[in-house]
Design an enzyme around this catalytic site. Structure first.
Site: not given
Ligand code: NAP
Length: 525
Positions: A260, A299
């Site tokens: 997602e 999101c």
């Molecule tokens: P993110 O930076 O991609 O982080 C998401 C998760 O992935 C965090 O737990 C992060 O850990 C982890 N992560 C980071 N680098 C990683 C890697 N190399 N390998 C595995 N895991 C890794 O996203 P975010 O900034 O937290 O979230 C915002 C985004 O999420 C927005 O773009 C939003 O649209 C999207 N979103 C989508 C939905 C949906 O249902 N479609 C719902 C909510 C949010 P750390 O925090 O420790 O870095």
């Protein structure tokens, strides 16, 4: 002397384990104070995954769907009892006003309760019957019955910062109901609430050992621990999604993976609407709500608004007038309607994204000229901004960049085919809402938009007081979207169980299939 905050322990391999080192701090995004630290350094990841897979999985699979549903109901009770603590954590760590904290906290509890109820109806069954038996030959004695059984692995959840409660429970409810143990890795910025909820459930002794684990801090090494029967559910940015998709766990070990990601969701006003129609009013109210709930950090929030060209100015005025009533600042103040973004990093990211969008759009309303309430410019507060362009067909960035904050762009369309084409330039989104007083138009729009959206939220005056909201993800409806939105599917009632099961075709005699059927239930979808 600077005081460091406490390290939150991880519940992993059936015991509380504190990571080594100083850890990564979590902050109050309004006051800037340090709240807690997270670390999983030095923890044996392979041990925790094996423990969950073997102990947790076996114990959960020994239960029926009905028994596991009863565990979900007990979890709801425990979480209800600690609700006030969760609200306090959300205020401090997410910077949200109570109403917005409720979207995450009560949204999570509601979803758990929904699966507890739906699961109870599955009773004593231990497997799912998938469709009818199919004859293999002339003689009916040898047939095929498709079944679904829980996968014998763990479900790893890598979650986003915006829903530390709902993001856990909307995934854990169907996983646990399916009989699959859960390991959750919350986003670091807001990990506290997830960790605390898991702690309360663990302390209450509801689940068998290994059924629910939490590992906070770095994601390094987590994916290496995944094996072929494990599943991974990721929520976050498209950038991280790319890394996940290309990890050997997915590309070589075929770990089933649900993603997602980003989404440029749309709201569409019907061509027949006028500025004094109810459809117009409904769109305006929903846009304002979506831009401001959780400071636009949803999101599913509306990012692009499409209206007939003749209504562009009226829509800009109406949305701007409502947005101007949004007081922004410290969520502890009674007069504040909208709190902060979750972190300084998010504030920087939203401001950078806004600058990108502004290269192609005009500012139609900017709440940032008003003073913040009980907060200052050093906080992570950002007020709503409505952008607009009269030439949306020529825009690129506006259809491609998701600004994860209280920001949306208004765009006029000349005919409905052009509107549908522009909505689809989001390249796959979670949700599109349609505002119309004509059921035939709504049906046409739903048919046109369904292939590029996981959900079409079709609003007319007769459901004005009933509808669940453009951005609210309800457990009975599908959540996910194709393309840019990640290609994933979550929820959708009991459809969610599919992800945690493996389908197999059992070819056998009528007698054998009768015995199999006695263990199973057909999902009432
Ligand atoms: P993110 O930076 O991609 O982080 C998401 C998760 O992935 C965090 O737990 C992060 O850990 C982890 N992560 C980071 N680098 C990683 C890697 N190399 N390998 C595995 N895991 C890794 O996203 P975010 O900034 O937290 O979230 C915002 C985004 O999420 C927005 O773009 C939003 O649209 C999207 N979103 C989508 C939905 C949906 O249902 N479609 C719902 C909510 C949010 P750390 O925090 O420790 O870095």
């Amino acid at each position: 002397m600077t005081m460091t905050s406490p390290l939150l322990p991880n519940f992993f391999a059936g015991r509380w384990q504190t990571g080594q080192g100083a850890g990564t701090p979590l902050f109050d995004p309004v006051l800037g104070t340090e709240l807690a630290r997270v670390s999983n350094a030095g923890i044996d990841l392979a041990e925790g995954f094996t423990f969950a897979r073997e102990q947790g999985g076996a114990a959960l699979r020994a239960l029926s769907y009905g028994q596991r549903a009863a565990l979900l109901a007990q979890i709801v009770e425990v979480l209800q009892a600690h609700r006030d603590d969760y609200y306090a954590i959300a205020t401090a760590n997410s910077g949200t006003v109570a109403k917005d904290s409720g979207v995450d906290i009560d949204g999570g509890l509601f979803t758990l309760g929904y699966y507890a109820k739906q699961g109870a109806a599955l009773g004593d069954a231990t497997l799912l019957l998938d469709g009818q038996r199919i004859r293999m030959a002339k003689d009916p004695a040898f047939q095929t019955q498709h079944i679904q059984v829980p996968t014998q692995g763990v479900a790893l959840f890598i979650n986003a910062f915006n829903f530390p409660s709902w993001g856990l429970w909307e995934k854990a409810a169907p996983a646990l109901l399916s009989g699959v143990p859960v390991i959750v890795k919350p986003a670091t910025a807001t990990a506290w609430l997830t960790q605390r909820m898991v702690k309360d459930v663990v302390d209450a002794g509801i689940l068998p050992p290994g059924a629910l684990s939490v590992i906070c801090g770095s994601s390094a090494g987590l994916m290496n621990a995944l094996q072929p029967f494990d599943v991974l559910s990721f929520t976050g940015s498209a950038e991280t999604a790319r890394i996940i998709r290309s990890h050997p766990a997915v590309s070589e070990r075929s770990v089933r993976c649900n993603i997602e990601a980003d989404s440029l969701n749309s709201a569409l006003l019907a061509p027949s609407a006028s500025a004094d129609s109810q459809a117009f009013q409904l769109l305006v109210s929903e846009v304002v709500r979506e831009m401001t709930v959780k400071s636009g950090q949803k999101c599913t929030a509306i990012r692009r608004i499409f209206v007939p060209r003749a209504l562009y100015k009226a829509a800009a005025m109406a949305i701007g007038a409502k947005l101007s009533k949004t007081t922004v600042g410290n969520p502890r103040s009674d007069t504040v309607r909208m709190g902060a973004l979750v972190s300084q990093e998010q504030k920087a990211s939203v401001l950078a994204g806004l600058a990108q969008l502004k290269a192609e759009a005009d500012v139609l309303f900017d709440g940032n000229s008003a003073a913040l309430v009980d907060a200052d410019g050093t906080s992570a507060c950002v007020a709503p901004v409505l952008l607009g362009t009269e030439t949306p067909m020529a825009a690129q960035v506006l259809h491609a960049v998701e600004v994860f904050g209280p920001v949306a762009t208004l765009m006029p369309y000349d005919d409905i085919a052009q509107a549908f084409a522009m909505v689809r330039r989001g390249e796959g989104s979670l949700v599109c809402s349609v505002y119309s007083e004509d059921p035939a138009f709504t049906a046409l729009a739903a048919t046109e938009l369904a292939s590029s959206h996981g959900r079409v939220h079709a609003i007319s005056p007769d459901v004005a007081a009933l509808h669940s909201g453009h951005g609210n993800v309800m457990p009975m409806s599908l959540h996910g979207g194709p393309g840019r939105a990640g290609g994933g599917e979550e929820l959708g009632g009991l459809r969610a169980l599919n992800f945690y099961h493996r389908r197999s075709a059992v070819q056998g005699s009528t007698l054998a299939l009768d015995a199999l059927a006695a263990r199973g239930v057909t999902l009432p979808l």
